[in-house]
Design an enzyme around this catalytic site. Structure first.
Site, short mmCIF file in Angstrom:
data_model
loop_
_atom_site.label_atom_id
_atom_site.label_comp_id
_atom_site.label_asym_id
_atom_site.label_seq_id
_atom_site.Cartn_x
_atom_site.Cartn_y
_atom_site.Cartn_z
N ASP A 153 8.75 123.63 107.86
CA ASP A 153 7.90 122.63 107.13
C ASP A 153 6.42 122.76 107.37
O ASP A 153 6.26 124.05 107.53
CB ASP A 153 8.66 121.34 107.67
CG ASP A 153 8.81 120.03 106.86
OD1 ASP A 153 7.39 119.49 105.82
OD2 ASP A 153 9.83 119.13 106.56
N ASN B 135 9.83 102.58 91.57
CA ASN B 135 8.76 103.47 92.23
C ASN B 135 8.86 105.17 91.96
O ASN B 135 10.21 105.59 92.20
CB ASN B 135 9.15 103.11 94.05
CG ASN B 135 8.75 104.05 95.85
OD1 ASN B 135 7.25 103.56 95.59
ND2 ASN B 135 8.96 105.26 95.68
N ARG C 276 12.01 115.75 99.06
CA ARG C 276 12.61 117.55 99.29
C ARG C 276 14.58 116.86 99.17
O ARG C 276 14.47 116.05 99.92
CB ARG C 276 12.64 118.00 100.50
CG ARG C 276 12.62 117.76 102.14
CD ARG C 276 12.43 118.89 103.14
NE ARG C 276 13.48 119.01 104.06
CZ ARG C 276 13.04 119.69 105.23
NH1 ARG C 276 12.07 119.44 105.48
NH2 ARG C 276 13.71 119.10 106.52
N ILE D 74 8.03 112.04 96.65
CA ILE D 74 8.37 112.65 95.66
C ILE D 74 9.30 113.79 97.83
O ILE D 74 8.31 112.78 98.62
CB ILE D 74 7.19 114.21 96.31
CG1 ILE D 74 6.38 113.97 94.22
CG2 ILE D 74 7.42 115.21 96.04
CD1 ILE D 74 5.01 114.35 94.34
N GLY E 137 8.82 104.40 100.01
CA GLY E 137 9.04 102.94 99.13
C GLY E 137 11.00 103.95 98.26
O GLY E 137 12.10 102.93 97.99
#
Length: 487
Positions: free
Chosen positions: A287, A172, A177, A175, A195
């Site tokens: 964020d 898998n 952070r 992305i 994942g």
């Protein structure tokens, strides 16, 4: 055009005026994020900071800061062509056997593309030209950006995290952070449904107290990067989908310290493990919502090896109130979602995630309405069909005479076709992004569906209004004389 690695893509962008090199000294602490933000908001180019203050390694930002560059990264000329990728994904998600020879011939291009799916394993790779281990591992030597004044620490934002569960053949890519907390330590912030987190959970159950292998690639080729953020079927590897985008197999190589395969052309690879018993408090960070998020405990990633290319480039980004790079990616990938949804719900005409809705929190759907209650069925379908929309808080459903991408049209439909009591659907206790502080409980909140369609018999007891339509003959006549009127 297809790109073997990130550097080939940058060469193309520079040739098209889509990349600017900045030779002045720029600080990764706040300055790079400020410059990137201003550039993105005006639709500007990707930026290569060649002289980061205090570092020797250049920093690449704003790579996917326009929908055009997202499309180029996927080997397409514009975002409209991304619908063809969506059709391919819809086919791969639920392939149907051909009903005859003619249909078989029609499916041949799709099956031909599938031949590019298996990855190609290299014994020697550019990403391992330089190998650091033990005391040589020093994350503070990487120009990791600190994006907002209230951020607790520098943040790895564009790392492709590679994991594999104990019962899965495929690896898998995701992305997530990663907060820098030590010379060889990062906090891996992944949400429980992603994942990597699922692989980690299965590993802990199968291998109690044993370290979980992880590799993180920074600066992979654009097809591999974008495969990691595209809504591909759960059974399909991101490497396989990258091969489809590229039109040739993805080249990977085995990590130095574990069996995970990493992009062979990546600029930097971090290798190591997660101790199931080690967590740390993550955040706060500014964020994609435009706010600083709450703190929460997440696993700690211990880096044992750093491998990289000679003269490596550090790929980074920032997140903040839209528009930011994730919002631009969401806007472009919106076109990929549409054919996937239409395969399951053919009545859907258009589907739109407004960037100002923080990428996925609000969706507008237009349909060819066929029966009473149809809008509610579509709402439920959007929330349940793709995992990507698990956290979508608002779904607005309109008729196909409304432009889903024009807020004036959508607001007109809501205010003229919707009764708040009859046409809003509220669902309590549903999964919500834990970053959404508006929900009463972290990770658990409500959803609202708004039926802004014309109402059918059974949905209203009143005679429904007839929309005003212009006389086409008059419109044609005025079109012909318009230039003579001096208006």
């Amino acid at each position: 055009m297809k790109y073997k690695d990130l550097r080939e893509f940058l060469t193309l962008l520079e040739g098209q005026g889509e990349l600017v090199r900045i030779k002045q000294e720029i600080d990764p602490y706040l300055e790079m994020a400020e410059i990137s933000d201003r550039t993105l908001r005006k639709g500007g180019p990707a930026i290569l900071f060649e002289n980061p203050k205090g570092y020797r390694m250049p920093v690449l930002c704003n790579l996917f800061g326009t929908p055009k560059r997202v499309a180029l990264g996927m080997g397409q000329e514009d975002t409209h062509a991304l619908r063809e990728l969506g059709k391919l994904l819809a086919f791969l998600k639920e392939p149907e056997p051909p009903k005859g020879f003619k249909e078989l011939i029609g499916q041949l291009p799709q099956w031909k593309q599938v031949l590019n799916m298996p990855s190609k394993v290299l014994g020697k790779a550019d990403c391992q030209q330089v190998v650091l281990s033990g005391d040589e591992v020093e994350l503070y030597k990487l120009p990791i950006m600190h994006c907002h004044e209230g951020d607790v620490a520098p943040l790895v934002a564009w790392g492709l995290t590679i994991t594999q569960g104990p019962y899965k053949k495929r690896q898998n890519l995701g992305i997530y952070r990663q907060q820098l907390i030590g010379k060889n330590k990062l906090i891996m912030r992944w949400l429980s449904h992603r994942g990597g987190a699922l692989d980690f959970h299965e590993w802990k159950e199968a291998n109690p107290d044993k370290p979980f292998p992880v590799s993180v690639a920074i600066g992979a080729d654009p097809a591999t990067i974008l495969a990691a953020v595209t809504p591909i079927p759960d059974t399909l590897s991101e490497y396989a989908f990258a091969g489809l985008l590229r039109g040739q197999k993805t080249e990977v190589t085995k990590s130095i310290s574990n069996d995970l395969e990493v992009p062979a052309s990546a600029e930097i690879v971090l290798e190591g493990y997660i101790d199931p018993n080690e967590t740390a408090l993550e955040g706060p960070y500014g964020d994609h919502t435009g706010y600083y998020n709450e703190q929460e405990y997440f696993p700690v990633f211990t880096v044992t090896h750093i491998t990289m290319r000679r003269d490596a480039i550090y790929h980074s980004t920032y997140t903040g109130r839209p528009p930011d790079e994730p919002a631009v990616l969401g806007e472009a990938l919106n076109e990929v979602f549409i054919p996937i949804l239409q395969k399951q719900f053919p009545e859907i005409v258009d589907f739109y995630l407004p960037p100002e809705g923080c990428s996925y929190r609000l969706a507008v759907v237009t349909i060819k309405k066929q029966y009473a209650g149809h809008a509610k069925r579509v709402m439920m379908g959007v929330w349940s069909f793709l995992r990507q929309f698990m956290y979508t808080k608002f779904v607005i459903v309109c008729d196909d005479d409304v432009n889903a991408r024009d807020w004036k049209d959508v607001i007109w439909a809501i205010t003229t076709r919707c009764d708040p009591s009859r046409d809003t659907t509220l669902i309590d206790h549903t999964p919500i992004d834990y970053l959404d502080f508006a929900s009463p409980i972290a990770g658990l909140g409500s959803k609202m569906g708004i039926d802004a369609t014309n109402k059918w018999p059974g949905e209203t007891s009143r005679e429904w209004g007839t929309p005003i339509k212009k006389d086409p003959n008059v419109v044609k006549r005025v079109d012909e004389i318009w230039d003579q009127l001096g208006l």
